[in-house]
Design an enzyme around this catalytic site. Structure first.
Site, mmCIF file in Angstrom:
data_model
loop_
_atom_site.group_PDB
_atom_site.id
_atom_site.type_symbol
_atom_site.label_atom_id
_atom_site.label_comp_id
_atom_site.label_asym_id
_atom_site.label_seq_id
_atom_site.Cartn_x
_atom_site.Cartn_y
_atom_site.Cartn_z
ATOM 1 N N ASN A 189 -1.991 18.185 -20.722
ATOM 2 C CA ASN A 189 -2.328 17.169 -21.729
ATOM 3 C C ASN A 189 -2.556 17.770 -23.111
ATOM 4 O OD1 ASN A 189 -2.313 14.590 -20.484
ATOM 5 N ND2 ASN A 189 -4.019 15.279 -19.230
ATOM 6 N N LYS B 169 2.222 11.215 -11.488
ATOM 7 C CA LYS B 169 1.306 10.346 -12.242
ATOM 8 C C LYS B 169 2.026 9.039 -12.541
ATOM 9 C CE LYS B 169 -1.911 13.383 -14.660
ATOM 10 N NZ LYS B 169 -2.346 13.886 -15.983
ATOM 11 N N ARG C 106 -4.610 21.066 -14.023
ATOM 12 C CA ARG C 106 -3.528 20.163 -14.465
ATOM 13 C C ARG C 106 -3.799 19.568 -15.850
ATOM 14 N NH1 ARG C 106 -0.045 15.632 -11.094
ATOM 15 N NH2 ARG C 106 1.127 14.924 -12.916
ATOM 16 N N GLU D 31 7.491 17.555 -25.429
ATOM 17 C CA GLU D 31 6.907 17.938 -24.127
ATOM 18 C C GLU D 31 7.456 19.295 -23.674
ATOM 19 O OE1 GLU D 31 4.412 16.313 -22.946
ATOM 20 O OE2 GLU D 31 4.664 14.134 -23.080
ATOM 21 N N HIS E 173 -2.526 10.217 -27.907
ATOM 22 C CA HIS E 173 -2.799 8.883 -27.342
ATOM 23 C C HIS E 173 -3.559 8.018 -28.348
ATOM 24 C CE1 HIS E 173 -2.380 10.079 -22.781
ATOM 25 N NE2 HIS E 173 -1.237 10.050 -23.429
ATOM 26 N N ARG F 164 0.824 -1.241 0.000
ATOM 27 C CA ARG F 164 0.000 0.000 0.000
ATOM 28 C C ARG F 164 0.846 1.274 0.000
ATOM 29 N NH1 ARG F 164 -3.170 -2.970 3.971
ATOM 30 N NH2 ARG F 164 -4.797 -4.071 2.834
ATOM 31 N N HIS G 114 5.875 8.177 -27.706
ATOM 32 C CA HIS G 114 4.897 9.041 -27.028
ATOM 33 C C HIS G 114 5.089 10.506 -27.443
ATOM 34 C CE1 HIS G 114 2.282 10.617 -23.901
ATOM 35 N NE2 HIS G 114 3.273 11.406 -23.496
ATOM 36 N N LYS H 42 5.913 22.869 -14.777
ATOM 37 C CA LYS H 42 5.127 21.712 -14.338
ATOM 38 C C LYS H 42 4.916 21.748 -12.821
ATOM 39 C CE LYS H 42 4.037 16.949 -14.761
ATOM 40 N NZ LYS H 42 4.119 15.688 -15.461
ATOM 41 N N HIS I 102 -2.303 15.611 -26.203
ATOM 42 C CA HIS I 102 -2.272 14.212 -25.784
ATOM 43 C C HIS I 102 -3.515 13.425 -26.210
ATOM 44 C CE1 HIS I 102 1.119 15.639 -23.519
ATOM 45 N NE2 HIS I 102 1.308 14.496 -22.898
ATOM 46 N N GLU J 90 -5.441 16.660 -10.693
ATOM 47 C CA GLU J 90 -6.130 17.021 -11.929
ATOM 48 C C GLU J 90 -7.631 17.231 -11.757
ATOM 49 O OE1 GLU J 90 -4.252 15.353 -15.455
ATOM 50 O OE2 GLU J 90 -6.202 15.309 -16.436
HETATM 51 P P1 NAD Z 1 10.920 5.310 -22.752
HETATM 52 O O1 NAD Z 1 10.849 5.194 -21.306
HETATM 53 O O2 NAD Z 1 10.393 4.186 -23.580
HETATM 54 O O3 NAD Z 1 12.424 5.616 -23.167
HETATM 55 C C1 NAD Z 1 12.736 5.773 -24.520
HETATM 56 C C2 NAD Z 1 13.866 4.842 -24.985
HETATM 57 O O4 NAD Z 1 15.119 5.380 -24.585
HETATM 58 C C3 NAD Z 1 13.810 3.442 -24.398
HETATM 59 O O5 NAD Z 1 14.218 2.506 -25.368
HETATM 60 C C4 NAD Z 1 14.825 3.508 -23.265
HETATM 61 O O6 NAD Z 1 15.345 2.247 -22.918
HETATM 62 C C5 NAD Z 1 15.868 4.399 -23.871
HETATM 63 N N1 NAD Z 1 16.706 5.151 -22.950
HETATM 64 C C6 NAD Z 1 16.321 5.742 -21.798
HETATM 65 N N2 NAD Z 1 17.315 6.462 -21.302
HETATM 66 C C7 NAD Z 1 18.370 6.310 -22.129
HETATM 67 C C8 NAD Z 1 19.668 6.849 -22.150
HETATM 68 N N3 NAD Z 1 20.091 7.731 -21.239
HETATM 69 N N4 NAD Z 1 20.498 6.466 -23.162
HETATM 70 C C9 NAD Z 1 20.052 5.616 -24.129
HETATM 71 N N5 NAD Z 1 18.818 5.118 -24.175
HETATM 72 C C10 NAD Z 1 17.979 5.466 -23.179
HETATM 73 O O7 NAD Z 1 10.141 6.621 -23.260
HETATM 74 P P2 NAD Z 1 10.029 8.109 -22.681
HETATM 75 O O8 NAD Z 1 9.861 8.951 -23.871
HETATM 76 O O9 NAD Z 1 11.078 8.415 -21.719
HETATM 77 O O10 NAD Z 1 8.665 8.065 -21.856
HETATM 78 C C11 NAD Z 1 7.441 7.823 -22.489
HETATM 79 C C12 NAD Z 1 6.470 7.295 -21.466
HETATM 80 O O11 NAD Z 1 6.268 8.281 -20.448
HETATM 81 C C13 NAD Z 1 5.119 6.961 -22.025
HETATM 82 O O12 NAD Z 1 4.688 5.717 -21.540
HETATM 83 C C14 NAD Z 1 4.222 8.066 -21.484
HETATM 84 O O13 NAD Z 1 2.900 7.669 -21.328
HETATM 85 C C15 NAD Z 1 4.876 8.386 -20.190
HETATM 86 N N6 NAD Z 1 4.609 9.742 -19.700
HETATM 87 C C16 NAD Z 1 4.206 9.880 -18.421
HETATM 88 C C17 NAD Z 1 3.982 11.138 -17.903
HETATM 89 C C18 NAD Z 1 3.608 11.301 -16.455
HETATM 90 O O14 NAD Z 1 3.265 12.409 -16.049
HETATM 91 N N7 NAD Z 1 3.689 10.263 -15.656
HETATM 92 C C19 NAD Z 1 4.181 12.269 -18.700
HETATM 93 C C20 NAD Z 1 4.616 12.098 -20.011
HETATM 94 C C21 NAD Z 1 4.831 10.812 -20.506
HETATM 95 N N1 GLY Z 2 1.939 14.731 -18.293
HETATM 96 C C1 GLY Z 2 0.698 15.219 -17.806
HETATM 97 C C2 GLY Z 2 0.652 15.405 -16.345
HETATM 98 O O1 GLY Z 2 1.597 15.125 -15.636
HETATM 99 O O2 GLY Z 2 -0.346 15.821 -15.851
#
Ligand code: NAD
Ligand code: GLY
Length: 363
Positions: free
Chosen positions: A244, A142, A240, A184, A251, A120, A264, A226, A247, A236
């Protein structure tokens, strides 16, 4: 080193930004006392950075475990999440165990969700290694996994204890992933700070080339914007949602093509062009602004033409996918639109108008 604070009363935490932070024990000195640290990473990032992080944590934790997940958005799912719980239970991890998310947004979102639900709730730290994760996903709490029917539909709001943005980690990031992160960063302009948007326009080539000082400013300013938004609306309830922007369309592209086909950030980049077109058709902004945004997104190395998701009823397919969105209410899609300089709003739009936008933006 720069520091940005997320102010959320007892859930407040710092985001530290700079070079050489990941492997420096001093970055982690304010964490709560615990015996076990679990580094969650993936098969690409662990060989690059897990050793550095392990060495930095050795001073504080008696036991350091590592969980290595398969890489990719297609693995942001239940079976992969289960690998984290398996490791925690098999190793008798207690409630004070600290999880470290070492990787991009996929690792960060999954580790955060695991931390939110294991016993939890256990503490976790974000160590983002992609540009996208440093400017967005590691900040704000998130956490989620995907469902085949919709992206990020299963998750929790759960804040980390600390975010460590090591700019050196970006040196190994492929160019396509740098562009995804730029999407972003660009987002923060239209929704909150058009002066920052102008700065990005002037520095886009240095950003793409990985210039350290330029990246440092972009990461810091993005985190400040942010942090301000999340500080006002953590869960949100309203404001917040502006984060998006782009998005809803993005999405739909990601899930419609199958997770991982478009990154993404690529979905968000193209989605912002579509959301700006919608804003223009709603009479909120002029075509000059749409063209200015589109041009910057293109210069960032991102797609600006949307993919066709169905040969029979493409716009209908987009609409169906967009109805599975956390902002939708009673089946009605709600979009983030731009309605003035540095100003965004949540709006519904007639299906006919949305269809026009999709037809205009698709290949
Ligand atoms: P990812 O985590 O898939 O990373 C992209 C690629 O880069 C992967 O293949 C990873 O292994 C590689 N990589 C990472 N760091 C590296 C480095 N330093 N050197 C070489 N390779 C490296 O993608 P992302 O773009 O980082 O994140 C996208 C995800 O984040 C999506 O699932 C999206 O929904 C999520 N997201 C979440 C929020 C939130 O607020 N929680 C906001 C935006 C996006
Ligand atoms: N990436 C959208 C949020 O964090 O709200």
């Amino acid at each position: 080193m720069a520091q940005v604070s997320i102010d959320l009363a007892e859930r407040s935490y710092p985001i530290i930004i700079g070079a050489g932070l990941l492997g420096n024990p001093a970055s982690y000195q304010q964490l709560p006392a615990a015996t076990t640290a679990v580094i969650v990473s993936n098969s690409t990032v662990a060989p690059l950075y897990a050793k550095q992080l392990t060495q930095a944590l050795q001073h504080r934790f008696a036991r350091i475990l590592q969980v290595t997940l398969p890489d990719g958005e297609a693995h942001k799912d239940w079976p992969t999440l289960q690998l984290i719980f398996d490791a925690l239970l098999q190793n008798g991890c207690d409630r004070k165990t600290v999880l470290f998310a070492l990787g991009g947004g996929v690792v960060g979102d999954m580790t955060g969700f695991a931390a939110a639900s294991y016993m939890r709730g256990v503490p976790f730290v974000q160590v983002p290694t992609t540009l996208l994760a440093q400017v967005d996903s590691s900040v704000g709490g998130k956490t989620a996994i995907n469902h085949p029917l919709g992206k990020n539909m299963i998750g929790a709001f759960y804040q980390p204890q600390l975010v460590v943005c090591d700019l050196d980690a970006l040196k190994t990031l492929p160019a396509r992933e740098m562009s995804a992160g730029l999407a972003e960063i660009i987002k923060y302009g239209p929704i909150a700070d058009m002066a920052f948007f102008g700065w990005i326009e002037a520095h886009i080539d240095q950003l793409r080339a990985g210039d350290p000082a330029t990246l440092a400013h972009a990461v810091q300013r993005s985190c400040e914007i942010k942090a301000d938004v999340v500080g006002q609306d953590e869960r949100e309830a309203g404001l917040r949602a502006i984060l998006n922007f782009g998005h809803t369309f993005g999405h739909a592209i990601e899930s419609g093509l199958g997770y991982g086909a478009w990154l993404h950030g690529e979905g968000v980049g193209c989605g912002m062009v579509m959301a700006a077109q919608l804003s223009q058709r709603l009479g909120l902004i002029d075509t000059a602004f749409v063209e200015r945004l589109k041009s910057l997104i293109e210069r960032a190395g991102l797609p600006v033409v949307a993919p066709v998701l169905s040969a029979t009823d493409n716009a209908g397919r987009y609409l169906d996918l967009m109805r599975v969105d956390k902002k939708a209410e009673a089946g009605e899609i709600r979009f983030i639109v731009i309605d003035g300089p540095s100003k965004a709003a949540l709006r519904t739009a007639p299906d006919g108008l949305v269809r026009q936008v999709i037809d205009a933006c698709c290949a």
